[in-house]
Write an enzyme that holds these catalytic residues in place. Sequence first.
Site, PDB file in Angstrom:
ATOM      1  N   PRO A 286     110.719 -67.499  15.899  1.00 39.50           N
ATOM      2  CA  PRO A 286     111.076 -68.907  15.678  1.00 39.50           C
ATOM      3  C   PRO A 286     112.085 -69.375  16.705  1.00 39.50           C
ATOM      4  O   PRO A 286     113.017 -68.646  17.066  1.00 39.50           O
ATOM      5  CB  PRO A 286     111.676 -68.889  14.271  1.00 39.50           C
ATOM      6  CG  PRO A 286     111.035 -67.729  13.602  1.00 39.50           C
ATOM      7  CD  PRO A 286     110.834 -66.692  14.675  1.00 39.50           C
ATOM      8  N   CYS A 287     111.889 -70.596  17.195  1.00 42.00           N
ATOM      9  CA  CYS A 287     112.638 -71.050  18.370  1.00 42.00           C
ATOM     10  C   CYS A 287     113.912 -71.813  18.034  1.00 42.00           C
ATOM     11  O   CYS A 287     114.688 -72.137  18.927  1.00 42.00           O
ATOM     12  CB  CYS A 287     111.743 -71.940  19.237  1.00 42.00           C
ATOM     13  SG  CYS A 287     111.246 -73.484  18.429  1.00 42.00           S
TER      14      CYS A 287
END
EC number: 2.1.1.37
Length: 420
Positions: A119-120
């Site tokens: 997840p960024c």
Amino acid sequence: MANKLNYIDLFAGAGGLSEGFKRAGLNPIAHVEIDKAAAYTLKTRTAYYYLKENNLYDKYVEYLKGEINRKELYELIPTELLDSVIDLGISNENNEVIFDKINRSLGNKEVDLIIGGPPCQAYSLVGRARSENNMKSDSRNYLYVQYAAYLEKYKPKMFVFENVLGLRSAGKGVYLNNMERLFNKKGYSIHIYTVKAENFGVLQKRRRLIIIGWKQDFVPNLPNLDSYNLGLTAPISDLFSDLPFLRAGEGKDKYTNYTAETNDYLGKSYIRNGIDILTQHIARPHSEQDKEIYRVAVEKWNTNKERLNYNDLAENLKTHNNITSFTDRFKVVAEDLNTSHTVVAHISKDGHYYIHPDIKQNRSISVREAARLQSFPDDFYFEGVKEGANRTAAFKQIGNAVPPLMAKKIADLLKTQLKL
């Protein structure tokens, strides 16, 4: 599928990256994704490919038409295929369970490739700007350590790691440096690319880091992704031209018809791929105040090609106290441009940043329009935890995804290296 290259997709999301690799002819062994709604989307896409490859595509069409439900669709699919979608979080606590599930799907085959990206939010500039401590304590900063554990376990020849540009600057570059050192320790060299989605035919200004890693016992001839250009482009009007007229709050989950024939771009991008069944063309409802703001924004663009600045609105239309940042919070997806601005997961919260260009429709873009901006094919159905119309879950998955069209071209470029 012994003659096919096999891959594992980690942090798979809705499967945009995997869609590209599958379309390029590679074989998915497993998808690992913690989000329940996205995991259902992955299962439905697994069902799509199984039915298509076994001359049962009409059953998938029945699902898109709402003639059978999700349970009935899944009953048509071998259990082991559905079980290859593993809806667990990648962590020290879960890894042994995940390894066991992957191994069951893998059998005596080898893993040629691992794809995916953590997840960024912890690396993104926007995420850090909204965090009190610059997201320094966010555990997602260290999910690359888990990624490395899967490299060590399965020893693929190569891997593809996708993330936001902010990874370069997160922690003043410490995370990226530590990541490279860890990958090197596990026996992999890496090259870091900055890619532009529009160069791969996606009608969206999307910048991402693509890290390609390879085992240090062979030297691949890497493609130059930084300067790659497919040469496929079109105005946004071509992307939306065949979709039914919708006003705010209107639309159907399953199903409706197109209002025009396909066009050159929709064909070459795989968005219109043969069926005439349109799903998830659903627009969210809006307040009268928001719709008035949308009219102002569209008129401003159509008249002067100018973007709306929030501070220029009439006082009766202003509801936010913040007048110094995010002043472009209302933005039109301009139909006369060849790219939209970046589609992000915030679209699941409101549509202000993605206003439809047709002032008569006076709304934000639909789920299907957002999916098209990300280059998802129209037969790609986004699930929720509960079956039925799940607009919010779909928008979130779309915003977090890798554009399949970009992923497919990257897969095509890497296939020859994997076969060395």
